[in-house]
Scaffold this motif. Sequence first.
Motif, PDB file in Angstrom:
ATOM      1  N   ALA A  76      51.451  53.731 176.951  1.00  0.00           N
ATOM      2  CA  ALA A  76      52.268  52.876 176.815  1.00  0.00           C
ATOM      3  C   ALA A  76      52.649  51.953 177.953  1.00  0.00           C
ATOM      4  CB  ALA A  76      53.653  53.576 176.420  1.00  0.00           C
ATOM      5  N   LEU A  77      52.969  51.052 177.676  1.00  0.00           N
ATOM      6  CA  LEU A  77      52.844  49.938 178.784  1.00  0.00           C
ATOM      7  C   LEU A  77      53.964  48.860 178.697  1.00  0.00           C
ATOM      8  CD1 LEU A  77      52.173  49.157 181.665  1.00  0.00           C
ATOM      9  CD2 LEU A  77      50.525  47.627 181.481  1.00  0.00           C
ATOM     10  N   ASP A  78      54.817  48.560 178.985  1.00  0.00           N
ATOM     11  CA  ASP A  78      55.230  46.905 178.762  1.00  0.00           C
ATOM     12  C   ASP A  78      55.041  46.650 180.049  1.00  0.00           C
ATOM     13  OD1 ASP A  78      57.236  44.798 178.672  1.00  0.00           O
ATOM     14  OD2 ASP A  78      59.193  46.463 178.345  1.00  0.00           O
ATOM     15  N   GLY A 107      51.221  39.239 174.229  1.00  0.00           N
ATOM     16  CA  GLY A 107      51.707  38.227 174.573  1.00  0.00           C
ATOM     17  C   GLY A 107      52.209  38.270 172.749  1.00  0.00           C
ATOM     18  N   ILE A 108      53.682  37.332 173.116  1.00  0.00           N
ATOM     19  CA  ILE A 108      54.527  36.899 171.488  1.00  0.00           C
ATOM     20  C   ILE A 108      54.261  35.922 171.433  1.00  0.00           C
ATOM     21  CG2 ILE A 108      55.819  38.837 172.244  1.00  0.00           C
ATOM     22  CD1 ILE A 108      57.792  37.993 173.785  1.00  0.00           C
ATOM     23  N   THR A 109      54.637  35.648 170.030  1.00  0.00           N
ATOM     24  CA  THR A 109      54.938  34.365 170.308  1.00  0.00           C
ATOM     25  C   THR A 109      56.481  33.354 169.080  1.00  0.00           C
ATOM     26  OG1 THR A 109      53.795  32.404 169.121  1.00  0.00           O
ATOM     27  CG2 THR A 109      53.893  33.970 167.867  1.00  0.00           C
ATOM     28  N   THR A 150      54.382  28.633 177.966  1.00  0.00           N
ATOM     29  CA  THR A 150      52.841  29.745 178.726  1.00  0.00           C
ATOM     30  C   THR A 150      51.505  30.076 178.715  1.00  0.00           C
ATOM     31  OG1 THR A 150      53.211  31.671 176.610  1.00  0.00           O
ATOM     32  CG2 THR A 150      55.709  31.051 178.005  1.00  0.00           C
ATOM     33  N   LYS A 151      51.362  29.629 177.261  1.00  0.00           N
ATOM     34  CA  LYS A 151      49.534  29.787 177.616  1.00  0.00           C
ATOM     35  C   LYS A 151      48.984  28.576 178.478  1.00  0.00           C
ATOM     36  CE  LYS A 151      49.593  33.362 174.854  1.00  0.00           C
ATOM     37  NZ  LYS A 151      48.890  34.748 175.427  1.00  0.00           N
ATOM     38  N   HIS A 152      49.458  27.505 178.870  1.00  0.00           N
ATOM     39  CA  HIS A 152      49.110  26.930 179.919  1.00  0.00           C
ATOM     40  C   HIS A 152      49.484  26.792 181.628  1.00  0.00           C
ATOM     41  CE1 HIS A 152      48.746  23.050 177.036  1.00  0.00           C
ATOM     42  NE2 HIS A 152      48.431  21.974 177.244  1.00  0.00           N
TER      43      HIS A 152
HETATM   44  N1  LIG Z   1      46.112  35.848 166.935  1.00  0.00           N
HETATM   45  C1  LIG Z   1      45.418  34.828 167.344  1.00  0.00           C
HETATM   46  O1  LIG Z   1      45.419  33.520 166.967  1.00  0.00           O
HETATM   47  C2  LIG Z   1      45.537  34.401 169.269  1.00  0.00           C
HETATM   48  C3  LIG Z   1      45.327  33.164 169.529  1.00  0.00           C
HETATM   49  C4  LIG Z   1      44.895  32.200 170.933  1.00  0.00           C
HETATM   50  C5  LIG Z   1      45.455  33.579 172.013  1.00  0.00           C
HETATM   51  N2  LIG Z   1      46.395  34.661 171.109  1.00  0.00           N
HETATM   52  C6  LIG Z   1      46.311  35.929 172.212  1.00  0.00           C
HETATM   53  O2  LIG Z   1      46.040  36.522 172.077  1.00  0.00           O
HETATM   54  C7  LIG Z   1      47.041  38.086 172.310  1.00  0.00           C
HETATM   55  C8  LIG Z   1      46.667  39.439 171.380  1.00  0.00           C
HETATM   56  O3  LIG Z   1      47.753  38.759 170.529  1.00  0.00           O
HETATM   57  P1  LIG Z   1      47.401  38.701 168.997  1.00  0.00           P
HETATM   58  O4  LIG Z   1      46.505  37.697 168.501  1.00  0.00           O
HETATM   59  O5  LIG Z   1      46.077  40.234 169.002  1.00  0.00           O
HETATM   60  O6  LIG Z   1      48.366  39.863 168.531  1.00  0.00           O
HETATM   61  P2  LIG Z   1      49.379  40.836 168.066  1.00  0.00           P
HETATM   62  O7  LIG Z   1      50.196  40.720 167.196  1.00  0.00           O
HETATM   63  O8  LIG Z   1      47.760  42.116 167.150  1.00  0.00           O
HETATM   64  O9  LIG Z   1      49.245  41.891 169.255  1.00  0.00           O
HETATM   65  C9  LIG Z   1      49.287  41.950 170.810  1.00  0.00           C
HETATM   66  C10 LIG Z   1      49.890  43.117 171.034  1.00  0.00           C
HETATM   67  O10 LIG Z   1      50.879  42.775 172.375  1.00  0.00           O
HETATM   68  C11 LIG Z   1      52.059  43.849 172.264  1.00  0.00           C
HETATM   69  N3  LIG Z   1      53.475  43.459 173.012  1.00  0.00           N
HETATM   70  C12 LIG Z   1      53.956  42.803 172.773  1.00  0.00           C
HETATM   71  N4  LIG Z   1      54.528  42.744 173.817  1.00  0.00           N
HETATM   72  C13 LIG Z   1      54.713  43.688 174.683  1.00  0.00           C
HETATM   73  C14 LIG Z   1      54.700  43.925 175.857  1.00  0.00           C
HETATM   74  N5  LIG Z   1      56.423  43.252 176.547  1.00  0.00           N
HETATM   75  N6  LIG Z   1      54.146  44.587 176.708  1.00  0.00           N
HETATM   76  C15 LIG Z   1      52.476  45.278 175.896  1.00  0.00           C
HETATM   77  N7  LIG Z   1      52.460  44.860 175.252  1.00  0.00           N
HETATM   78  C16 LIG Z   1      53.227  44.483 174.039  1.00  0.00           C
HETATM   79  C17 LIG Z   1      52.152  43.911 170.822  1.00  0.00           C
HETATM   80  O11 LIG Z   1      52.939  45.316 170.469  1.00  0.00           O
HETATM   81  C18 LIG Z   1      51.170  44.357 170.126  1.00  0.00           C
HETATM   82  O12 LIG Z   1      50.031  45.049 169.500  1.00  0.00           O
HETATM   83  C19 LIG Z   1      48.250  37.474 172.754  1.00  0.00           C
HETATM   84  O13 LIG Z   1      48.061  36.820 174.274  1.00  0.00           O
HETATM   85  C20 LIG Z   1      48.359  35.931 172.118  1.00  0.00           C
HETATM   86  O14 LIG Z   1      49.484  35.418 172.532  1.00  0.00           O
HETATM   87  C21 LIG Z   1      46.213  34.787 169.764  1.00  0.00           C
END
Ligand SMILES: NC(=O)c1ccc[n+]([C@@H]2O[C@H](COP(=O)([O-])OP(=O)(O)OC[C@H]3O[C@@H](n4cnc5c(N)ncnc54)[C@H](O)[C@@H]3O)[C@@H](O)[C@H]2O)c1
Length: 305
Positions: free
Chosen positions: A87-89, A118-120, A184-186
């Motif tokens: 587990a890691l935040d 990442g989150i959005t 944030t991504k920039h």
């Molecule tokens: N899916 C896309 O279209 C897309 C495109 C470009 C970039 N990204 C980037 O890819 C990365 C992964 O996203 P994804 O698409 O796999 O989404 P996802 O939601 O499937 O996975 C994101 C994971 O991050 C975890 N997470 C959220 N907050 C966290 C925290 N504080 N600490 C640790 N873990 C945390 C979530 O529990 C989840 O398992 C993100 O940075 C996202 O911005 C995604």
Amino acid sequence: MRPGRGRATNGRRGAGRGRSRSGTPGFAGRSAIVTGGGSGIGAALARALVAAGAHVVVTDIDPVAARRVAEEITPGATVTGTARSEALDVTDARAVSDLVGEVVAEHGGLDLMFANAGITWGGDTEQLTLGQWDAIVDVNIRGVVHCVHAAYPEMIRRGTGSLVLTASMGGLCPAGLITSYAMTKHAVVGLGLSLRAEAAGHGVGVTVVCPAAVDTAILDKGELDGFDGRHYYLEGQGVREPLDPDLLAESVLRGVLGNRALVIEPARARATWRLQRLSPALMDTMLTRYVRATRRRRDEGPAGA
Ligand SMILES: NC(=O)c1ccc[n+]([C@@H]2O[C@H](COP(=O)([O-])OP(=O)(O)OC[C@H]3O[C@@H](n4cnc5c(N)ncnc54)[C@H](O)[C@@H]3O)[C@@H](O)[C@H]2O)c1
């Protein structure tokens, strides 16, 4: 792992070439941490790394998801990679640092840090609460900083390693209605591309991952006021199908091996990025029109969709 002298350009080889059966060579025996590994791109990166023989700690704020991913990775007879979960935040700097220390104690060093969590938030920016602004900055920017801050000195100490930062196309081009995310991504792109120049002198590689829409749960998250994130991402990028995360992961691992500055997928995203550099004014006009059309569709509701 000492990164190669690869070109500091965007990834040119497409992720759509198919999945290699043996995984990407060059990662055997390497230690890796993947953040946000419980889902989507992080889970795919963990699978690809283990298939290539790496020892991966799959981490996520959701420990159940991280454990499930680690347990599902079952190496075949010819694969020597391993996966375990933690587990890691990533907003907890101490926890990130402690985990890096754990991996170093276990393996003698940390070879690969994938700062991927990442989150959005989607929708009109004026509707974001300060709490939502704080959350996206905390996870998407500070979370990546915590990974770099903990892992980079350790890599410098050994003169080897790679930092892999998941940004987005939204880190290279403006993206209205996901404005806080694009901000944030920039920042992540700026961090990664700037750090590369310093890190090269220490034998440490830095690769920034900038995909367009990938088929993961994030496309359906972060909705505000009826805003359909999945529809926005796909139509905004002119694509019907989002990328397969496993194919993206293979492209990322090739990029890391070549120490590429940027991995941009798919090819269409690279064309968009070129257009952004060639004519920012044209991109601004196109995006403004697209935001207007998206708002209109949202306001008209499903009947007008
Ligand atoms: N899916 C896309 O279209 C897309 C495109 C470009 C970039 N990204 C980037 O890819 C990365 C992964 O996203 P994804 O698409 O796999 O989404 P996802 O939601 O499937 O996975 C994101 C994971 O991050 C975890 N997470 C959220 N907050 C966290 C925290 N504080 N600490 C640790 N873990 C945390 C979530 O529990 C989840 O398992 C993100 O940075 C996202 O911005 C995604």
